[in-house]
Design a protein around this motif. Structure first.
Motif, PDB file in Angstrom:
ATOM      1  N   CYS A  14      10.838  33.956  33.989  1.00 28.90           N
ATOM      2  CA  CYS A  14      10.312  32.515  33.765  1.00 28.90           C
ATOM      3  C   CYS A  14       8.938  32.647  34.678  1.00 28.90           C
ATOM      4  O   CYS A  14       8.842  31.648  35.667  1.00 28.90           O
ATOM      5  CB  CYS A  14      11.032  31.491  34.114  1.00 28.90           C
ATOM      6  SG  CYS A  14      12.603  31.092  33.161  1.00 28.90           S
ATOM      7  N   HIS A  16       6.265  31.309  33.999  1.00 29.41           N
ATOM      8  CA  HIS A  16       5.190  30.501  33.740  1.00 29.41           C
ATOM      9  C   HIS A  16       5.370  29.171  34.719  1.00 29.41           C
ATOM     10  O   HIS A  16       4.647  28.300  34.662  1.00 29.41           O
ATOM     11  CB  HIS A  16       5.346  29.908  32.445  1.00 29.41           C
ATOM     12  CG  HIS A  16       6.904  29.376  32.002  1.00 29.41           C
ATOM     13  ND1 HIS A  16       7.760  30.403  31.639  1.00 29.41           N
ATOM     14  CD2 HIS A  16       7.402  28.113  31.946  1.00 29.41           C
ATOM     15  CE1 HIS A  16       8.947  29.452  31.578  1.00 29.41           C
ATOM     16  NE2 HIS A  16       8.562  28.264  31.599  1.00 29.41           N
ATOM     17  N   ILE A  17       6.405  29.358  35.288  1.00 30.44           N
ATOM     18  CA  ILE A  17       6.892  28.129  36.082  1.00 30.44           C
ATOM     19  C   ILE A  17       5.865  28.361  37.494  1.00 30.44           C
ATOM     20  O   ILE A  17       5.936  27.630  38.554  1.00 30.44           O
ATOM     21  CB  ILE A  17       8.246  28.065  36.697  1.00 30.44           C
ATOM     22  CG1 ILE A  17       8.378  29.182  37.724  1.00 30.44           C
ATOM     23  CG2 ILE A  17       9.297  28.065  35.575  1.00 30.44           C
ATOM     24  CD1 ILE A  17       9.948  28.726  38.332  1.00 30.44           C
ATOM     25  N   CYS A  18       5.398  29.603  37.610  1.00 34.25           N
ATOM     26  CA  CYS A  18       4.537  29.918  38.790  1.00 34.25           C
ATOM     27  C   CYS A  18       3.123  29.683  38.535  1.00 34.25           C
ATOM     28  O   CYS A  18       2.542  30.196  37.544  1.00 34.25           O
ATOM     29  CB  CYS A  18       4.646  31.403  39.275  1.00 34.25           C
ATOM     30  SG  CYS A  18       6.392  31.839  39.653  1.00 34.25           S
ATOM     31  N   THR A  19       2.388  28.953  39.249  1.00 33.84           N
ATOM     32  CA  THR A  19       0.924  28.289  39.056  1.00 33.84           C
ATOM     33  C   THR A  19       0.091  28.567  40.170  1.00 33.84           C
ATOM     34  O   THR A  19       0.496  28.279  41.268  1.00 33.84           O
ATOM     35  CB  THR A  19       0.975  26.935  38.670  1.00 33.84           C
ATOM     36  OG1 THR A  19       1.758  26.642  37.516  1.00 33.84           O
ATOM     37  CG2 THR A  19      -0.587  26.510  38.546  1.00 33.84           C
ATOM     38  N   LYS A 210       9.187  22.606  35.755  1.00 33.07           N
ATOM     39  CA  LYS A 210       9.274  23.715  34.537  1.00 33.07           C
ATOM     40  C   LYS A 210      10.329  24.686  34.565  1.00 33.07           C
ATOM     41  O   LYS A 210      10.674  24.744  33.338  1.00 33.07           O
ATOM     42  CB  LYS A 210       7.715  24.544  34.919  1.00 33.07           C
ATOM     43  CG  LYS A 210       6.448  23.649  34.707  1.00 33.07           C
ATOM     44  CD  LYS A 210       5.526  24.717  34.900  1.00 33.07           C
ATOM     45  CE  LYS A 210       4.022  24.099  34.522  1.00 33.07           C
ATOM     46  NZ  LYS A 210       2.886  24.927  34.759  1.00 33.07           N
ATOM     47  N   SER A 214      12.672  25.195  31.331  1.00 33.51           N
ATOM     48  CA  SER A 214      13.189  26.294  30.705  1.00 33.51           C
ATOM     49  C   SER A 214      14.575  26.519  30.545  1.00 33.51           C
ATOM     50  O   SER A 214      15.238  27.222  29.661  1.00 33.51           O
ATOM     51  CB  SER A 214      12.579  27.263  31.578  1.00 33.51           C
ATOM     52  OG  SER A 214      11.217  27.501  31.858  1.00 33.51           O
TER      53      SER A 214
END
Length: 895
Positions: A14, A16-19, A210, A214
């Motif tokens: 995952c 995409h949960i890291c920004t 997020k 997920s």
């Protein structure tokens, strides 16, 4: 740390949960959204130690001057963009996490063994992949940050909970750390310290919303997920079979995901598609295989709930509802008659309850179940609360009166309306008149006591039995101590004043007679303690069974602990349990004892100071549980260690004297106590003549060389020379310093000295700070690489002039410090000689005639004979030195 497997899952499955975010931009947005509010980041300091320790060398005991400089740069960078930092440190290990703590310590032992094997094989420091933080790093980081003017706090429980709570309650910008538990807590945003670029202030924000999306979960499901996967509270094997059962039924297994990633997806899928179906209908233990681990599991889930938060997984199931003639009518079965009975809506609680036919009025009235007896009883409306309450027959009037639950017996008792508060209170029998009187709940003991009515004021106050007269006397709350105390009548004012028993003269005196009981005096003598600190400590002291009964002293100890001004003192006084993590020690070295044993006599004397030594009464001798890591200790149980009496001129002073008294001459008593902890009272005058910052170092060196027989003159030369040369070195010079090779014995000696400096922090804190803490901060007296260089030079036979780098001023100081240490050791019959002359004096073994390599009690009892409270108690390991004493002159120097 945190939830098992979640860190890798986030990175691989995952991402995409890291920004990527920028702290400067976030701070500007925060200021615009909350004008007048300083953007604040809560820092989990324990997670950041590896990030902060940037010096290339870490094996020699720590590059403290470099480390302090790195911390200063870190703080400056955030301050420059207007961000405030609050640093939290772990203050103690919770019992639920002790097993995990032990597991990590044993794992670290194996890593340390590999490190020493590498050093012996390659004569150099291992790569960063084997990096092990220097001993005492967490302790000294607290004081470094305080020196830099930062707000530094030490937790009273697991630090991550306090960090998450602080971030939520203070509207903080976020949490900076490296622990997946912060993805589980419903708190402010979580930022990664490992991904932080200090130059740009860019890092990664991990978004829990997020993550939930997920996994098709809600935020309130995350604590449940964390416990099913395993964390610091829930053992990894507890739900192993359950997780694989979820995996076997999971239909979306992806081949490109790793096994742990698929397990997390499978468990989340089970929660969202299976557990959610039964949520509200069945209790959690009915839909999960909790078995005998139910209590631990619920505690694990609850550990993630911050103040004011609740979990929907703890709710009870509602009654079933059926539809009849378009009206909602609940049906239930009477457990006694097994018949279905009609129900109505209770007028106050709005819940459906059975209907009861009153035999006198013949009217239907609601019926409720008494909470303790579980029997259904008629109800009436309480005259004050206007709520329906159970009724019972008053034993004297024989009339129906409201009923309440007695706080101790949990049985229904008649209720009486209190004449002041107009609220219903339980009745009890007065111990003198034998009549029913209102009951008062004592706020500490939680027991019901009769109330006393003042004849003048007509006011009711709690009553207690005078232990001398055996008569009931009124009590009041002492305005200073916030405790209930007996009341006596002032002969002049004719008013009741609280009384207390003076701890020394054992007489009851009116409160206010003695200044020791005044909390304002406590704040005056220690301006760092605030009123709210003292008030906040009160409930915890009442609820906790502590090793020390004096609430005033505990308040001071707790305040200093929370403000990170002391080390281990509050842990000893509150729980009687302390721990010390791994130290870079060679388990195969037969010449040097572990630091856990070397400094144990000092700790034992501190225990005597803080807890008493049980002198004259062995049964009252307290015991402290020590979780110290050393070779051969499996850490299945703590070592049970008892105090060691001290020899102090004038006797052992009280903690109130040492901590709260500011009269002239008290500082000298504090110093006497500190030296007595190291059993160095005879060297007081010599040590007083030493200039700072070498005074504390000299004390430590005397203690070490008296304690450990296998230390020689070359070691002493290296310790003194590095301390003197450090004063003239810049940080850049220390960074550029290069070593010919790394010696494993020097590595262990560096760690041994640093652990001595942490012991000095403990002793100085316990004695009321006779010395400035800065005098034994390592960046002022020790550098690992510099010591290693001086050690190698000393071993090669360098002259003293060469060791102090041809500096005449240092040479004079060197001979002065060496003379003080050697003379003090001679008083203890310890002659420090060169290793080159060792064999001719000691016929082939390390240690003086008739002794081993280490002593455990006082200077007058090298073998520990006559040691007070020597029996450490059942189930503990033997603590005498013979168990680990080593006598090999060759093995100590073979490397």
């Amino acid at each position: 740390m945190g939830v098992r497997g979640l860190q890798g899952f986030v990175g691989s499955t995952c991402p995409h949960i890291c920004t990527v975010v920028n702290f400067k931009e976030l701070a500007e947005h925060h200021r615009s959204k909350y004008p007048g509010c300083t953007p604040t980041i809560v820092v989990d300091a324990m997670c950041c130690l590896r990030y902060w320790y940037t010096p290339e060398s870490w094996i020699c005991g720590g590059q403290w001057r470099e480390y302090f400089s790195a911390l200063r740069d870190f703080v400056k960078t955030f301050t420059a963009v207007g961000i405030k930092l609050i640093f939290f440190f772990d203050g103690m290990v919770e019992q639920d996490k002790r097993d995990e703590w032990v597991k990590r310590r044993l794992k670290n032992n194996r890593e340390i063994s590999r490190i020493f094997h590498y050093i012996k094989s390659h004569k150099e420091q291992p790569g960063r992949n084997m990096f092990f933080i220097p001993s005492g790093l967490a302790i000294f980081t607290r004081f470094a940050l305080k020196t830099l003017g930062q707000e530094t706090l030490c937790s009273l429980q697991e630090a991550d909970y306090e960090v998450a709570s602080y971030g939520l309650q203070n509207n903080c910008l976020g949490i900076l750390g490296e622990d997946t538990d912060y993805l589980i807590y419903d708190t402010c945003p979580y930022f990664s310290i490992s991904e932080l670029c200090l130059e740009s202030l860019d890092t990664i924000m991990l978004c829990r919303e997020k993550l939930c999306k997920s996994l098709s979960l809600s935020l309130v499901d995350l604590p449940l997920l964390a416990c099913l996967l395993g964390n610091d509270i829930i053992p990894e094997g507890m739900f192993e079979s359950f997780r694989y059962k979820c995996l076997s039924s999971y239909t979306s297994v992806k081949e490109n995901f790793d096994k742990k990633g698929n397990i997390i997806l499978a468990v989340a899928d089970h929660i969202s598609k299976v557990l959610h179906l039964h949520q509200g209908e069945k209790k959690l233990e009915e839909i999960l295989p909790l078995g005998p681990n139910k209590a631990l599991f619920y505690k694990g889930v609850a550990s993630y709930l911050l103040p004011g938060q609740k979990s929907p997984w703890f709710l009870q199931k509602p009654k079933g509802v059926i539809t009849l003639d378009k009206q909602v009518v609940s049906m239930c079965t009477d457990p006694e008659s097994k018949q279905e009975i009609s129900m109505c809506t209770h007028p106050e609680c709005k819940q459906e309850v059975p209907v009861y036919i009153d035999l006198e009025s013949k009217q239907e009235v609601p019926k409720c179940t008494h909470p303790e007896s579980k029997q259904e009883v008629p109800t009436c409306t309480h005259p004050q609360s206007k709520q329906e309450v159970p009724t019972c027959t008053h034993p004297e009037s024989k009339q129906e009166v409201p009923m309440c639950t007695h706080p101790q017996s949990k049985q229904g008792v008649p209720m009486q309306t209190h004449f002041e508060s107009k609220q219903g209170v339980p009745m009890c029998t007065h111990f003198e008149s034998k009549q029913g009187v209102p009951m008062h709940i004592h706020f500490e003991s939680k027991q019901g006591v009769p109330m006393y009515t003042y004849p003048e004021s007509k006011q009711g106050v709690p009553m207690c039995t005078d232990p001398e007269s055996k008569q009931g006397v009124p009590m009041c709350i002492d305005p200073e101590l916030k405790q209930e105390a007996p009341v006596c009548t002032d002969p002049e004012s004719k008013q009741g004043v609280p009384m207390c028993t003076h701890s020394e003269i054992k007489q009851k005196l009116p409160i206010g007679t003695y200044p020791e009981f005044n909390l304002e005096a406590l704040m005056c003598t220690n301006p760092g303690i605030k009123q709210e600190d003292l008030m906040n400590v009160e409930p915890e002291i009442k609820q906790q069974v502590t090793m020390v009964s004096d609430p005033e002293i505990l308040k001071v100890a707790r305040a200093r602990h929370v403000q990170a001004e002391s080390y281990l003192v509050y842990n000893i006084m509150s729980t009687g349990e302390i721990e010390c993590s791994n130290t870079l020690e060679d388990a195969l070295d037969q010449a040097l004892p572990s630091q856990a044993f070397v400094y144990r006599p000092v700790r034992q004397r501190v225990y005597a100071l803080l807890l008493g030594d049980g002198r004259g009464d062995a049964s009252s001798c307290p015991t402290v549980k020590e979780w110290f890591v050393y070779s051969g200790n499996p850490l299945r149980h703590p070592d049970l260690v008892r105090p060691l009496p001290m020899n102090i001129p004038g006797g052992t002073p009280s903690l109130k004297l040492l901590w709260l008294n500011q009269e002239p001459g008290i500082q000298a008593r504090r110093l006497d106590t500190l030296l007595a902890c190291f059993d160095l009272s005879s060297s007081r005058e010599e040590l007083q003549a030493v200039e700072s910052p070498f005074k504390a170092l000299c004390c430590l060196l005397i203690y070490l060389f008296v304690q450990v027989d296998t230390l020689c003159l070359e070691d002493l030369h290296a310790f003194i020379a590095q301390a003197l040369c450090l004063q003239g070195k810049s940080t850049v010079q220390l960074v550029d310093l290069q070593l010919d090779y790394v010696d494993p014995r020097a590595v262990q000696l560096g760690s041994l000295l640093v652990r001595g400096l942490t012991t000095l922090v403990l002793v100085n804190s316990a004695c009321g700070f006779p010395w400035r803490m800065s005098d034994f901060m390592p960046w002022n007296v020790f550098d690992g690489k510099l010591f290693h260089q001086k050690y190698l030079q000393s071993e090669k036979g360098y002259t003293v002039e060469d060791l102090v780098e041809q500096n005449k001023s240092r040479l004079t100081k060197f001979h002065n410090l060496k003379s003080i240490v050697c003379k003090a050791c001679m008083k203890e019959n310890r002659r420090i000689i060169s290793r080159r002359h060792w064999h001719s004096h000691h016929s082939g073994k390390w240690g003086r005639e008739g002794s081993g390599s280490h002593r455990t009690s006082s200077g007058r009892s090298r073998s520990g004979q006559g040691q007070h409270c020597r029996d450490q108690g059942p189930g503990s390991r033997q603590h005498e030195p013979d168990q680990w004493r080593r006598h090999s002159s060759s093995s100590g120097w073979s490397n």
